[in-house]
Write an enzyme that holds these catalytic residues in place. Structure first.
Site, short mmCIF file in Angstrom:
data_model
loop_
_atom_site.label_atom_id
_atom_site.label_comp_id
_atom_site.label_asym_id
_atom_site.label_seq_id
_atom_site.Cartn_x
_atom_site.Cartn_y
_atom_site.Cartn_z
N PRO A 13 -14.22 -16.85 17.64
CA PRO A 13 -14.82 -16.53 18.94
C PRO A 13 -13.83 -16.47 20.09
O PRO A 13 -12.88 -17.25 20.16
CB PRO A 13 -15.82 -17.67 19.16
CG PRO A 13 -15.37 -18.76 18.26
CD PRO A 13 -14.74 -18.10 17.08
N ASN A 14 -14.07 -15.52 20.95
CA ASN A 14 -13.32 -15.30 22.20
C ASN A 14 -11.94 -14.69 22.00
O ASN A 14 -11.26 -14.36 22.97
CB ASN A 14 -13.21 -16.60 23.03
CG ASN A 14 -14.57 -17.14 23.42
OD1 ASN A 14 -15.35 -16.42 24.01
ND2 ASN A 14 -14.87 -18.37 23.05
N ARG A 21 -7.55 -13.51 28.48
CA ARG A 21 -8.10 -14.85 28.38
C ARG A 21 -7.01 -15.91 28.51
O ARG A 21 -6.10 -15.97 27.67
CB ARG A 21 -8.77 -15.00 27.00
CG ARG A 21 -9.31 -16.37 26.74
CD ARG A 21 -9.64 -16.58 25.26
NE ARG A 21 -10.17 -17.90 25.05
CZ ARG A 21 -10.21 -18.52 23.88
NH1 ARG A 21 -9.75 -17.91 22.80
NH2 ARG A 21 -10.68 -19.74 23.78
N TYR A 26 -2.75 -18.51 25.71
CA TYR A 26 -2.86 -17.57 24.59
C TYR A 26 -1.98 -16.33 24.71
O TYR A 26 -1.99 -15.48 23.82
CB TYR A 26 -4.34 -17.17 24.42
CG TYR A 26 -5.24 -18.36 24.25
CD1 TYR A 26 -5.03 -19.28 23.21
CD2 TYR A 26 -6.28 -18.63 25.13
CE1 TYR A 26 -5.83 -20.39 23.05
CE2 TYR A 26 -7.10 -19.75 24.98
CZ TYR A 26 -6.87 -20.63 23.94
OH TYR A 26 -7.65 -21.74 23.78
N ASN A 78 -7.65 -17.46 12.25
CA ASN A 78 -7.68 -18.27 13.46
C ASN A 78 -9.16 -18.52 13.75
O ASN A 78 -9.84 -17.65 14.32
CB ASN A 78 -7.01 -17.57 14.64
CG ASN A 78 -6.99 -18.45 15.88
OD1 ASN A 78 -7.67 -19.48 15.93
ND2 ASN A 78 -6.23 -18.05 16.88
N ALA A 81 -12.44 -21.74 18.42
CA ALA A 81 -13.18 -22.99 18.69
C ALA A 81 -13.89 -23.52 17.45
O ALA A 81 -14.12 -24.74 17.34
CB ALA A 81 -14.18 -22.76 19.82
N HIS A 84 -12.74 -26.63 15.30
CA HIS A 84 -13.05 -28.02 15.59
C HIS A 84 -14.51 -28.38 15.33
O HIS A 84 -14.92 -29.51 15.58
CB HIS A 84 -12.71 -28.31 17.07
CG HIS A 84 -11.45 -27.63 17.52
ND1 HIS A 84 -10.22 -27.96 16.99
CD2 HIS A 84 -11.21 -26.62 18.41
CE1 HIS A 84 -9.29 -27.18 17.56
NE2 HIS A 84 -9.88 -26.36 18.42
N ASP A 91 -16.74 -24.81 4.40
CA ASP A 91 -17.38 -24.77 3.09
C ASP A 91 -17.25 -23.39 2.45
O ASP A 91 -17.09 -23.27 1.23
CB ASP A 91 -18.86 -25.15 3.20
CG ASP A 91 -19.08 -26.65 3.38
OD1 ASP A 91 -18.09 -27.42 3.28
OD2 ASP A 91 -20.24 -27.06 3.61
N GLU A 102 -3.92 -21.16 8.37
CA GLU A 102 -4.61 -21.37 9.65
C GLU A 102 -3.62 -21.10 10.78
O GLU A 102 -2.54 -21.71 10.80
CB GLU A 102 -5.11 -22.82 9.68
CG GLU A 102 -5.78 -23.23 10.98
CD GLU A 102 -6.19 -24.72 10.96
OE1 GLU A 102 -6.23 -25.34 9.87
OE2 GLU A 102 -6.45 -25.24 12.05
N LEU A 105 -2.72 -19.65 18.32
CA LEU A 105 -1.74 -19.15 19.28
C LEU A 105 -1.10 -20.29 20.05
O LEU A 105 0.11 -20.34 20.25
CB LEU A 105 -2.43 -18.19 20.26
CG LEU A 105 -2.96 -16.91 19.60
CD1 LEU A 105 -4.31 -16.55 20.16
CD2 LEU A 105 -1.98 -15.79 19.76
N SER A 106 -1.94 -21.21 20.52
CA SER A 106 -1.44 -22.35 21.29
C SER A 106 -1.13 -23.51 20.35
O SER A 106 -1.57 -23.53 19.19
CB SER A 106 -2.50 -22.77 22.31
OG SER A 106 -3.67 -23.25 21.65
N ARG A 111 -2.61 -30.21 23.27
CA ARG A 111 -3.72 -29.96 24.20
C ARG A 111 -4.74 -31.10 24.11
O ARG A 111 -4.41 -32.19 23.71
CB ARG A 111 -4.32 -28.58 23.90
CG ARG A 111 -3.28 -27.46 24.09
CD ARG A 111 -3.87 -26.09 23.85
NE ARG A 111 -4.91 -25.79 24.81
CZ ARG A 111 -5.80 -24.80 24.66
NH1 ARG A 111 -5.74 -24.03 23.56
NH2 ARG A 111 -6.72 -24.57 25.57
N ARG A 115 -9.10 -30.87 20.33
CA ARG A 115 -8.47 -29.76 19.58
C ARG A 115 -7.56 -30.26 18.46
O ARG A 115 -7.02 -29.47 17.69
CB ARG A 115 -7.67 -28.86 20.52
CG ARG A 115 -8.52 -28.13 21.53
CD ARG A 115 -7.72 -27.15 22.36
NE ARG A 115 -8.37 -26.88 23.62
CZ ARG A 115 -9.36 -25.99 23.79
NH1 ARG A 115 -9.76 -25.23 22.80
NH2 ARG A 115 -9.92 -25.84 24.98
C1 DQA Z 1 -7.09 -21.47 19.39
C2 DQA Z 1 -7.17 -22.94 19.82
C3 DQA Z 1 -8.60 -23.41 19.86
O1 DQA Z 1 -8.65 -24.79 20.25
C4 DQA Z 1 -9.39 -22.60 20.88
O2 DQA Z 1 -10.74 -22.99 20.87
C5 DQA Z 1 -9.24 -21.12 20.66
C6 DQA Z 1 -7.96 -20.58 20.26
C7 DQA Z 1 -5.65 -20.91 19.47
O3 DQA Z 1 -5.41 -19.83 18.92
O4 DQA Z 1 -4.77 -21.52 20.07
O5 DQA Z 1 -10.17 -20.37 20.92
O6 DQA Z 1 -7.51 -21.37 18.04
#
Ligand code: DQA
Length: 149
Positions: A13-14, A21, A26, A78, A81, A84, A91, A102, A105-106, A111, A115
């Site tokens: 997501p996002n 963003r 990111y 990736n 969110a 977490h 599963d 896995e 980006l950050s 953080r 996270r």
């Molecule tokens: C993320 C880190 C996650 O905590 C966050 O919710 C994201 C992006 C990252 O790529 O750093 O949406 O997965």
């Protein structure tokens, strides 16, 4: 004729908002650019590459299940969110038994505390966190060498 290896990148997501963003976390590279770079590199290596982004947990679960039916050899994910929160995606990956890396980006460990926990890391081949969009490219290099091992 041997069928080519299949690598799938999954974006949670996002991540469709990458580029605008929270660039301090990111970066400025868009998801389209990331996917294009990965697709170009995979093509050069003669590997089949597909990518999928969704903001919906169940759709990501469905895509993971579909990956097994398609014979995907390796997943770069990736979960954003959902990293977490999502026992369902964990599963699904455990069920299909497709090796995965896995990617974040950050640097999630630098953080907020929430996270630091991932439902994926202990099942993953490895984790890349904090290297920005380069992390996907490094994950692909690993996958190119190890997919189908
Ligand atoms: C993320 C880190 C996650 O905590 C966050 O919710 C994201 C992006 C990252 O790529 O750093 O949406 O997965």
């Amino acid at each position: 004729m041997a069928t080519s290896k299949k690598i799938l990148a999954l974006h949670g997501p996002n991540l469709n908002l990458l580029g605008t963003r929270e660039p301090e976390h990111y970066g400025a590279v868009t998801l389209d650019t990331i996917n294009r770079r990965l697709a170009d590199r995979a093509k050069q290596a003669g590997v089949n590459y597909a990518s999928y982004q969704s903001n919906v947990e169940g759709e990501l679960v469905n895509r993971i299940q579909q990956a097994q039916r398609e014979g995907v050899d390796f997943i770069i994910i990736n979960p954003a969110a959902f990293t977490h929160t999502s026992i369902a995606m964990r599963d699904a990956l455990a069920a299909v038994k497709i090796p995965f890396i896995e990617v974040h980006l950050s640097n999630v460990f630098a953080r907020e505390e929430f996270r630091h926990r991932s439902y994926f890391t202990d099942l993953a081949v490895g984790i890349i966190s904090g290297l920005g969009s380069k992390g996907y490219e490094l994950a692909l290099e690993y996958a190119l060498q190890h997919a189908g091992d």
